[in-house]
Design a protein around this motif. Structure first.
Motif, mmCIF file in Angstrom:
data_model
loop_
_atom_site.group_PDB
_atom_site.id
_atom_site.type_symbol
_atom_site.label_atom_id
_atom_site.label_comp_id
_atom_site.label_asym_id
_atom_site.label_seq_id
_atom_site.Cartn_x
_atom_site.Cartn_y
_atom_site.Cartn_z
ATOM 1 N N CYS A 168 0.838 -1.196 0.000
ATOM 2 C CA CYS A 168 0.000 0.000 0.000
ATOM 3 C C CYS A 168 0.874 1.249 0.000
ATOM 4 O O CYS A 168 2.075 1.190 0.241
ATOM 5 C CB CYS A 168 -0.947 0.016 1.193
ATOM 6 N N ILE A 169 0.232 2.350 -0.311
ATOM 7 C CA ILE A 169 0.875 3.651 -0.152
ATOM 8 C C ILE A 169 0.034 4.425 0.844
ATOM 9 O O ILE A 169 -1.194 4.512 0.707
ATOM 10 C CB ILE A 169 1.008 4.409 -1.480
ATOM 11 N N LEU A 170 0.694 4.962 1.870
ATOM 12 C CA LEU A 170 0.009 5.720 2.907
ATOM 13 C C LEU A 170 0.273 7.206 2.725
ATOM 14 O O LEU A 170 1.396 7.621 2.466
ATOM 15 C CB LEU A 170 0.510 5.306 4.298
ATOM 16 N N ASN A 171 -0.768 7.978 2.878
ATOM 17 C CA ASN A 171 -0.695 9.427 2.913
ATOM 18 C C ASN A 171 -0.969 9.773 4.368
ATOM 19 O O ASN A 171 -2.095 9.639 4.827
ATOM 20 C CB ASN A 171 -1.763 9.987 1.976
ATOM 21 N N ILE A 172 0.070 10.152 5.129
ATOM 22 C CA ILE A 172 -0.102 10.334 6.571
ATOM 23 C C ILE A 172 0.255 11.751 7.005
ATOM 24 O O ILE A 172 1.091 12.412 6.391
ATOM 25 C CB ILE A 172 0.716 9.308 7.392
ATOM 26 N N ALA A 173 -0.405 12.187 8.051
ATOM 27 C CA ALA A 173 -0.128 13.502 8.627
ATOM 28 C C ALA A 173 -0.350 13.416 10.125
ATOM 29 O O ALA A 173 -1.262 12.752 10.596
ATOM 30 C CB ALA A 173 -1.044 14.558 8.021
ATOM 31 N N GLY A 174 0.524 14.078 10.865
ATOM 32 C CA GLY A 174 0.396 14.101 12.312
ATOM 33 C C GLY A 174 1.641 14.678 12.939
ATOM 34 O O GLY A 174 2.563 15.102 12.252
ATOM 35 N N HIS A 175 1.684 14.671 14.262
ATOM 36 C CA HIS A 175 2.861 15.168 14.954
ATOM 37 C C HIS A 175 4.039 14.238 14.664
ATOM 38 O O HIS A 175 3.866 13.019 14.605
ATOM 39 C CB HIS A 175 2.604 15.244 16.467
ATOM 40 N N PRO A 176 5.246 14.781 14.458
ATOM 41 C CA PRO A 176 6.401 13.939 14.120
ATOM 42 C C PRO A 176 6.633 12.770 15.083
ATOM 43 O O PRO A 176 6.985 11.670 14.645
ATOM 44 C CB PRO A 176 7.579 14.923 14.146
#
Length: 87
Positions: A29-37
């Protein structure tokens, strides 16, 4: 760690964004992630500990990734926002 990095890590509201190509024995899969480092590092660590191979990729590869299963989107304010395309 320089002062800028220290400030980013100390800022609870800082959001980092990245794309990851993830492979395991039964899924690609390919993940598009965002959040605190810190939370993203924790997420990546968990995937590696579970036997996944991970490579950072680009938005272009995410947008052109051929997939035959549904796109999954997870919103978790403690961890991240994850959008996954499964092969």
């Amino acid at each position: 760690m320089d002062n800028t990095q220290k400030r980013i890590m100390a800022d609870e509201n800082h959001v980092q964004h990245m794309f990851l190509h993830v492979e395991s024995t039964d899924v690609v899969c390919i993940l598009n992630i965002a959040g605190h480092p810190y939370r993203l590092r924790e997420l990546i660590f968990m995937m590696i500990e579970n036997g996944c191979q991970i490579v950072q990729t680009t938005a272009e590869q995410f947008n052109t990734f051929s997939f035959d299963k549904e796109t999954v989107e997870v919103h978790d304010f403690l961890t991240s926002i994850i959008k996954a395309k499964f092969l």
